[in-house]
Design a protein around this motif. Structure first.
Motif, PDB file in Angstrom:
ATOM      1  N   LYS A  38       0.788  -0.997  -0.052  1.00 53.59           N
ATOM      2  CA  LYS A  38       0.129  -0.018   0.136  1.00 53.59           C
ATOM      3  C   LYS A  38       0.953   1.281  -0.071  1.00 53.59           C
ATOM      4  N   ALA A  39       0.278   2.405  -0.380  1.00 50.55           N
ATOM      5  CA  ALA A  39       0.980   3.612  -0.326  1.00 50.55           C
ATOM      6  C   ALA A  39       1.128   3.925   1.176  1.00 50.55           C
ATOM      7  N   PHE A  40       2.255   4.614   1.544  1.00 49.99           N
ATOM      8  CA  PHE A  40       2.423   5.084   3.031  1.00 49.99           C
ATOM      9  C   PHE A  40       1.975   6.408   3.023  1.00 49.99           C
ATOM     10  N   SER A  41       1.305   6.928   3.955  1.00 50.87           N
ATOM     11  CA  SER A  41       0.943   8.306   4.184  1.00 50.87           C
ATOM     12  C   SER A  41       1.893   9.012   4.746  1.00 50.87           C
ATOM     13  N   PRO A  42       2.410  10.253   4.223  1.00 56.75           N
ATOM     14  CA  PRO A  42       3.399  11.208   4.933  1.00 56.75           C
ATOM     15  C   PRO A  42       2.927  11.534   6.370  1.00 56.75           C
ATOM     16  N   GLY A  43       3.732  11.790   7.226  1.00 57.77           N
ATOM     17  CA  GLY A  43       3.469  12.385   8.440  1.00 57.77           C
ATOM     18  C   GLY A  43       3.214  11.022   9.683  1.00 57.77           C
ATOM     19  N   GLN A  44       3.587   9.887   9.036  1.00 59.97           N
ATOM     20  CA  GLN A  44       3.364   8.916   9.704  1.00 59.97           C
ATOM     21  C   GLN A  44       4.313   7.712   9.874  1.00 59.97           C
ATOM     22  N   VAL A  45       4.642   7.253  11.044  1.00 55.31           N
ATOM     23  CA  VAL A  45       5.451   5.919  10.964  1.00 55.31           C
ATOM     24  C   VAL A  45       4.923   4.848  10.508  1.00 55.31           C
ATOM     25  N   ALA A  71       7.300   8.108   5.047  1.00 53.30           N
ATOM     26  CA  ALA A  71       7.190   8.366   3.646  1.00 53.30           C
ATOM     27  C   ALA A  71       7.437  10.050   3.656  1.00 53.30           C
ATOM     28  N   ILE A  72       8.199  10.416   2.853  1.00 53.57           N
ATOM     29  CA  ILE A  72       8.474  11.894   2.634  1.00 53.57           C
ATOM     30  C   ILE A  72       8.130  12.566   1.482  1.00 53.57           C
ATOM     31  N   PRO A  73       7.147  13.576   1.562  1.00 52.52           N
ATOM     32  CA  PRO A  73       6.449  13.935   0.245  1.00 52.52           C
ATOM     33  C   PRO A  73       7.453  15.021  -0.400  1.00 52.52           C
ATOM     34  N   LYS A  74       7.068  15.156  -1.796  1.00 51.12           N
ATOM     35  CA  LYS A  74       7.820  16.230  -2.595  1.00 51.12           C
ATOM     36  C   LYS A  74       7.267  17.755  -1.956  1.00 51.12           C
ATOM     37  N   PHE A  75       8.383  18.387  -1.863  1.00 55.05           N
ATOM     38  CA  PHE A  75       7.919  19.890  -1.536  1.00 55.05           C
ATOM     39  C   PHE A  75       7.580  20.857  -2.492  1.00 55.05           C
ATOM     40  N   THR A  76       6.568  21.435  -2.225  1.00 56.35           N
ATOM     41  CA  THR A  76       5.876  22.410  -3.079  1.00 56.35           C
ATOM     42  C   THR A  76       5.942  23.775  -2.605  1.00 56.35           C
ATOM     43  N   GLY A  77       6.980  23.937  -1.858  1.00 59.08           N
ATOM     44  CA  GLY A  77       7.054  25.468  -1.457  1.00 59.08           C
ATOM     45  C   GLY A  77       6.322  25.831  -0.277  1.00 59.08           C
ATOM     46  N   PHE A 109       9.192  17.265  13.707  1.00 59.22           N
ATOM     47  CA  PHE A 109       9.916  17.721  12.448  1.00 59.22           C
ATOM     48  C   PHE A 109       9.093  17.498  11.184  1.00 59.22           C
ATOM     49  N   GLN A 110       9.553  18.175  10.033  1.00 54.31           N
ATOM     50  CA  GLN A 110       8.703  17.844   8.787  1.00 54.31           C
ATOM     51  C   GLN A 110       9.931  17.636   7.853  1.00 54.31           C
ATOM     52  N   ALA A 111       9.791  16.832   6.871  1.00 49.24           N
ATOM     53  CA  ALA A 111      10.634  16.545   5.886  1.00 49.24           C
ATOM     54  C   ALA A 111      10.078  16.538   4.705  1.00 49.24           C
ATOM     55  N   ALA A 112      10.743  16.954   3.389  1.00 56.93           N
ATOM     56  CA  ALA A 112      10.167  17.001   2.192  1.00 56.93           C
ATOM     57  C   ALA A 112      11.606  17.076   1.219  1.00 56.93           C
ATOM     58  N   TRP A 113      11.135  16.778   0.003  1.00 56.70           N
ATOM     59  CA  TRP A 113      12.383  16.695  -1.076  1.00 56.70           C
ATOM     60  C   TRP A 113      11.764  17.407  -2.291  1.00 56.70           C
ATOM     61  N   ILE A 120      14.609  19.543   5.865  1.00 52.77           N
ATOM     62  CA  ILE A 120      14.233  18.998   7.243  1.00 52.77           C
ATOM     63  C   ILE A 120      13.942  20.418   8.002  1.00 52.77           C
ATOM     64  N   ARG A 121      12.670  20.391   8.653  1.00 48.52           N
ATOM     65  CA  ARG A 121      12.420  21.580   9.427  1.00 48.52           C
ATOM     66  C   ARG A 121      11.954  21.006  10.800  1.00 48.52           C
TER      67      ARG A 121
END
Length: 186
Positions: A38-45, A71-77, A109-113, A120-121
């Protein structure tokens, strides 16, 4: 998958209902790409547990891939669109204390790519600021340490040491508490 034996291993490898022809030369390896269930939702372990079977060279072997996945989502700004994750915070009061006690502070923390970088914030809330003006003895002060093993090589090389793909960043608040500084990198 790595073959540590002195002879070739041939057979069938099955994981998540997907079967693959397996041929790993002596002391060699074979790369297999497996779709996750399954797809992993960002913001969860997420805990990944994938049982596998290898039927090879007249025998059958079973095991499981067990991993912790974020899961680390793509950064949209827009950081408001990136889920924040809480992580355990511990205070140490004694030298050589294994883990310490659950502290009186909180951190997320927040992480995006993007194709160019990983961002990482980190947000820490603490009613007591303990800061210094330099990197010396950073473990005596408030510090946020971020460690990355970019190729997960600690698992494959069997060593518990830093190597060429490891990055360690120590971030400390300035003495006035208004900014953050990188005081140690490796």
């Amino acid at each position: 998958l790595t073959n540590g034996r002195a002879k070739d291993i041939t057979g069938k490898f099955t994981v998540e209902g997907q079967s693959f022809q397996f041929l790993a030369p002596a002391h060699g390896s074979q790369k297999i790409t497996v779709k996750v269930p399954k797809a992993f939702s960002p913001g969860q372990v997420h805990k990944l547990d994938q049982p596998w079977t290898l039927e090879a060279n007249g025998g059958s072997f079973n095991g499981a891939f067990k991993e912790t996945v974020v899961a680390i989502p793509k950064f949209t700004g827009d950081w408001a669109r990136i889920p924040a994750m809480a992580f355990p915070c511990y205070s140490k009061t004694k030298l050589n204390e294994d883990r310490g006690y659950a502290g009186d502070f909180e951190a997320t923390f927040q992480a995006a790519w993007t194709p160019e970088q990983l961002s990482i914030r980190v947000a820490v809330t603490d009613d007591c600021l303990t800061a210094d003006d330099g990197p010396g003895c950073r473990w005596n002060y408030d510090v946020c340490q971020i460690f990355m093993d970019t190729r997960c090589s600690a698992r494959t090389n069997g060593k518990n040491v830093f190597d060429d793909d490891d990055y360690d960043y120590a971030l400390m608040p300035t003495v006035d508490g208004k900014a953050c500084q990188v005081v140690f990198t490796r």
